[in-house]
Design a protein around this motif. Sequence first.
Motif, PDB file in Angstrom:
ATOM      1  N   ASP A   1       0.518  -1.550   1.703  1.00 14.46           N
ATOM      2  CA  ASP A   1       1.594  -0.807   1.052  1.00 14.46           C
ATOM      3  C   ASP A   1       1.242  -0.377  -0.378  1.00 14.46           C
ATOM      4  OD1 ASP A   1       4.066   0.441   1.153  1.00 14.46           O
ATOM      5  OD2 ASP A   1       5.109  -1.281   0.271  1.00 14.46           O
ATOM      6  N   THR A   2       0.084   0.263  -0.503  1.00 18.83           N
ATOM      7  CA  THR A   2      -0.372   0.755  -1.807  1.00 18.83           C
ATOM      8  C   THR A   2      -1.313   1.944  -1.579  1.00 18.83           C
ATOM      9  OG1 THR A   2      -1.504   0.168  -3.864  1.00 18.83           O
ATOM     10  CG2 THR A   2      -2.294  -0.899  -1.878  1.00 18.83           C
ATOM     11  N   ALA A   3      -1.449   2.814  -2.556  1.00 18.48           N
ATOM     12  CA  ALA A   3      -2.308   3.996  -2.428  1.00 18.48           C
ATOM     13  C   ALA A   3      -3.793   3.624  -2.431  1.00 18.48           C
ATOM     14  CB  ALA A   3      -2.015   4.996  -3.534  1.00 18.48           C
ATOM     15  N   ASN A   4      -4.144   2.559  -3.143  1.00 19.51           N
ATOM     16  CA  ASN A   4      -5.528   2.081  -3.193  1.00 19.51           C
ATOM     17  C   ASN A   4      -5.567   0.680  -2.599  1.00 19.51           C
ATOM     18  OD1 ASN A   4      -6.790   4.300  -4.654  1.00 19.51           O
ATOM     19  ND2 ASN A   4      -5.502   3.660  -6.355  1.00 19.51           N
ATOM     20  N   ALA A   5      -5.825   0.630  -1.307  1.00 17.78           N
ATOM     21  CA  ALA A   5      -5.760  -0.648  -0.587  1.00 17.78           C
ATOM     22  C   ALA A   5      -7.120  -1.339  -0.542  1.00 17.78           C
ATOM     23  CB  ALA A   5      -5.270  -0.429   0.837  1.00 17.78           C
ATOM     24  N   SER A   6      -7.057  -2.635  -0.724  1.00 18.21           N
ATOM     25  CA  SER A   6      -8.235  -3.484  -0.590  1.00 18.21           C
ATOM     26  C   SER A   6      -7.776  -4.749   0.151  1.00 18.21           C
ATOM     27  CB  SER A   6      -8.794  -3.840  -1.958  1.00 18.21           C
ATOM     28  OG  SER A   6      -9.918  -4.678  -1.819  1.00 18.21           O
ATOM     29  N   VAL A   7      -8.324  -4.945   1.351  1.00 16.02           N
ATOM     30  CA  VAL A   7      -7.930  -6.116   2.141  1.00 16.02           C
ATOM     31  C   VAL A   7      -9.165  -6.929   2.505  1.00 16.02           C
ATOM     32  CG1 VAL A   7      -5.867  -4.978   3.066  1.00 16.02           C
ATOM     33  CG2 VAL A   7      -8.004  -4.886   4.365  1.00 16.02           C
ATOM     34  N   SER A   8      -8.976  -8.227   2.634  1.00 14.90           N
ATOM     35  CA  SER A   8     -10.064  -9.136   3.006  1.00 14.90           C
ATOM     36  C   SER A   8      -9.566 -10.090   4.078  1.00 14.90           C
ATOM     37  CB  SER A   8     -10.539  -9.941   1.796  1.00 14.90           C
ATOM     38  OG  SER A   8     -11.149  -9.094   0.854  1.00 14.90           O
ATOM     39  N   TRP A   9     -10.382 -10.243   5.109  1.00 11.99           N
ATOM     40  CA  TRP A   9     -10.060 -11.122   6.225  1.00 11.99           C
ATOM     41  C   TRP A   9     -11.055 -12.274   6.214  1.00 11.99           C
ATOM     42  CZ3 TRP A   9     -10.560  -9.127  11.963  1.00 11.99           C
ATOM     43  CH2 TRP A   9     -10.140 -10.120  12.856  1.00 11.99           C
TER      44      TRP A   9
END
Length: 168
Positions: free
Chosen positions: A66-74
Amino acid sequence: VVSSADSIPPVLNSFSIVPSSVDVSNGPKTIMINVGATDDVNVAEVRITLRNPSGNIWQTKIFYPDTANASVSWALEIPQTAADGNYRTTFVVITDSNGNAKTYYTNDLINLGFDPFFDVVVDSDGDGVRDSIDAFPLDGTESIDTDGDGIGNNADPDDDNDGILDIS
Protein backbone atom coordinates in the motif's frame (compact mmCIF):
# COMPACT_ATOMS: atom_id res chain seq x y z
CA VAL A 1 -11.29 19.24 -15.51
CA VAL A 2 -10.85 15.98 -17.37
CA SER A 3 -9.13 13.08 -15.63
CA SER A 4 -7.96 9.86 -17.15
CA ALA A 5 -8.10 6.50 -15.43
CA ASP A 6 -4.81 4.93 -14.49
CA SER A 7 -4.06 1.99 -16.80
CA ILE A 8 -0.34 1.59 -16.17
CA PRO A 9 0.69 -1.41 -14.08
CA PRO A 10 3.41 -1.25 -11.43
CA VAL A 11 7.04 -1.82 -12.41
CA LEU A 12 9.42 -4.33 -10.86
CA ASN A 13 12.63 -2.50 -9.91
CA SER A 14 14.51 -5.12 -7.91
CA PHE A 15 14.42 -8.81 -7.13
CA SER A 16 16.86 -10.98 -5.20
CA ILE A 17 17.13 -14.27 -3.35
CA VAL A 18 19.81 -14.39 -0.64
CA PRO A 19 21.59 -16.72 -0.22
CA SER A 20 21.20 -18.49 -3.54
CA SER A 21 22.03 -21.88 -1.98
CA VAL A 22 21.30 -23.44 1.41
CA ASP A 23 22.33 -26.77 2.91
CA VAL A 24 19.53 -28.14 5.09
CA SER A 25 21.24 -31.46 5.89
CA ASN A 26 21.63 -30.48 9.57
CA GLY A 27 18.52 -28.38 10.03
CA PRO A 28 16.30 -25.73 8.45
CA LYS A 29 17.77 -22.60 6.87
CA THR A 30 16.25 -19.26 5.92
CA ILE A 31 16.48 -17.43 2.61
CA MET A 32 15.34 -13.86 1.96
CA ILE A 33 13.34 -13.05 -1.14
CA ASN A 34 13.35 -9.29 -1.75
CA VAL A 35 11.12 -7.43 -4.21
CA GLY A 36 11.06 -3.72 -5.04
CA ALA A 37 8.33 -2.17 -7.18
CA THR A 38 6.99 1.28 -8.01
CA ASP A 39 3.71 2.61 -9.34
CA ASP A 40 2.43 6.06 -10.27
CA VAL A 41 -0.48 5.54 -7.86
CA ASN A 42 0.08 2.77 -5.31
CA VAL A 43 1.47 -0.78 -5.21
CA ALA A 44 -1.40 -2.63 -3.54
CA GLU A 45 -0.21 -6.24 -3.80
CA VAL A 46 2.96 -8.24 -4.45
CA ARG A 47 2.51 -11.99 -4.96
CA ILE A 48 5.48 -14.37 -5.18
CA THR A 49 5.07 -18.02 -6.20
CA LEU A 50 7.80 -20.69 -6.10
CA ARG A 51 8.16 -24.16 -7.62
CA ASN A 52 10.09 -27.07 -6.14
CA PRO A 53 12.58 -29.28 -8.07
CA SER A 54 9.68 -31.54 -9.19
CA GLY A 55 8.03 -28.55 -10.87
CA ASN A 56 5.09 -28.33 -8.47
CA ILE A 57 3.87 -25.09 -6.90
CA TRP A 58 5.60 -25.13 -3.52
CA GLN A 59 5.06 -21.79 -1.77
CA THR A 60 3.13 -18.56 -2.37
CA LYS A 61 3.37 -15.37 -0.34
CA ILE A 62 1.24 -12.24 -0.72
CA PHE A 63 2.18 -8.81 0.58
CA TYR A 64 0.00 -5.70 0.75
CA PRO A 65 2.50 -2.80 0.85
CA ASP A 66 0.00 0.00 0.00
CA THR A 67 2.65 2.50 -1.08
CA ALA A 68 3.95 3.96 -4.37
CA ASN A 69 7.49 2.71 -3.69
CA ALA A 70 7.11 -0.81 -2.35
CA SER A 71 9.86 -2.90 -0.86
CA VAL A 72 8.94 -6.31 0.55
CA SER A 73 11.05 -9.11 2.02
CA TRP A 74 10.04 -12.71 2.60
CA ALA A 75 12.04 -14.63 5.20
CA LEU A 76 11.33 -18.14 3.92
CA GLU A 77 12.40 -21.02 6.13
CA ILE A 78 13.52 -24.03 4.11
CA PRO A 79 12.76 -27.14 6.19
CA GLN A 80 15.23 -29.95 6.66
CA THR A 81 12.71 -32.16 4.85
CA ALA A 82 12.81 -30.03 1.68
CA ALA A 83 13.65 -31.82 -1.54
CA ASP A 84 17.22 -31.55 -2.78
CA GLY A 85 17.56 -29.52 -5.97
CA ASN A 86 16.88 -26.30 -7.81
CA TYR A 87 13.86 -24.19 -6.85
CA ARG A 88 12.56 -21.35 -9.00
CA THR A 89 10.39 -18.31 -8.80
CA THR A 90 7.46 -19.15 -11.05
CA PHE A 91 6.16 -15.62 -11.09
CA VAL A 92 5.93 -12.30 -9.28
CA VAL A 93 2.63 -10.46 -9.75
CA ILE A 94 2.51 -6.77 -8.85
CA THR A 95 -0.89 -5.05 -8.73
CA ASP A 96 -1.73 -1.40 -8.13
CA SER A 97 -4.70 -0.01 -6.22
CA ASN A 98 -6.65 0.45 -9.49
CA GLY A 99 -6.33 -3.26 -10.37
CA ASN A 100 -3.60 -2.87 -13.00
CA ALA A 101 -1.30 -5.87 -12.75
CA LYS A 102 1.94 -7.02 -14.29
CA THR A 103 3.10 -10.64 -14.06
CA TYR A 104 6.82 -11.34 -14.25
CA TYR A 105 7.45 -15.01 -15.08
CA THR A 106 10.75 -16.86 -14.61
CA ASN A 107 12.06 -15.85 -18.04
CA ASP A 108 10.97 -12.23 -17.53
CA LEU A 109 12.97 -12.10 -14.31
CA ILE A 110 16.01 -13.55 -16.09
CA ASN A 111 15.63 -11.09 -19.00
CA LEU A 112 15.58 -8.23 -16.50
CA GLY A 113 18.88 -9.46 -15.03
CA PHE A 114 17.43 -11.04 -11.87
CA ASP A 115 18.23 -14.56 -10.69
CA PRO A 116 14.92 -16.34 -9.90
CA PHE A 117 16.54 -19.56 -8.66
CA PHE A 118 17.84 -20.94 -5.40
CA ASP A 119 19.38 -24.27 -4.59
CA VAL A 120 18.56 -26.55 -1.67
CA VAL A 121 21.30 -29.02 -0.80
CA VAL A 122 20.56 -32.16 1.17
CA ASP A 123 23.36 -34.57 2.08
CA SER A 124 21.77 -36.89 4.62
CA ASP A 125 24.86 -39.05 5.20
CA GLY A 126 27.43 -36.22 5.22
CA ASP A 127 29.68 -37.75 2.57
CA GLY A 128 29.83 -34.58 0.48
CA VAL A 129 27.55 -35.96 -2.26
CA ARG A 130 24.07 -34.49 -2.63
CA ASP A 131 21.23 -36.92 -1.96
CA SER A 132 19.79 -36.24 -5.43
CA ILE A 133 22.86 -37.81 -7.08
CA ASP A 134 23.98 -40.16 -4.26
CA ALA A 135 23.12 -43.81 -4.99
CA PHE A 136 23.34 -44.42 -1.22
CA PRO A 137 22.10 -41.21 0.48
CA LEU A 138 22.07 -42.84 3.93
CA ASP A 139 25.50 -44.52 3.70
CA GLY A 140 28.43 -42.16 4.23
CA THR A 141 30.89 -44.71 2.82
CA GLU A 142 29.18 -45.10 -0.56
CA SER A 143 27.76 -42.81 -3.23
CA ILE A 144 28.25 -44.62 -6.56
CA ASP A 145 26.93 -47.92 -7.91
CA THR A 146 28.40 -48.12 -11.41
CA ASP A 147 26.86 -51.48 -12.33
CA GLY A 148 23.51 -50.87 -10.61
CA ASP A 149 23.62 -54.07 -8.55
CA GLY A 150 22.78 -52.36 -5.26
CA ILE A 151 26.34 -52.71 -3.92
CA GLY A 152 28.35 -49.49 -3.73
CA ASN A 153 31.58 -49.30 -5.71
CA ASN A 154 33.69 -49.19 -2.52
CA ALA A 155 32.31 -52.56 -1.34
CA ASP A 156 31.70 -54.15 -4.76
CA PRO A 157 34.55 -56.47 -5.82
CA ASP A 158 33.34 -56.15 -9.45
CA ASP A 159 31.93 -52.62 -9.69
CA ASP A 160 31.62 -52.66 -13.49
CA ASN A 161 29.97 -56.12 -13.50
CA ASP A 162 32.24 -57.47 -16.22
CA GLY A 163 32.83 -60.77 -14.40
CA ILE A 164 36.42 -59.86 -13.57
CA LEU A 165 37.26 -58.84 -10.02
CA ASP A 166 38.59 -55.31 -9.67
CA ILE A 167 42.21 -54.82 -8.70
CA SER A 168 42.79 -53.12 -5.36
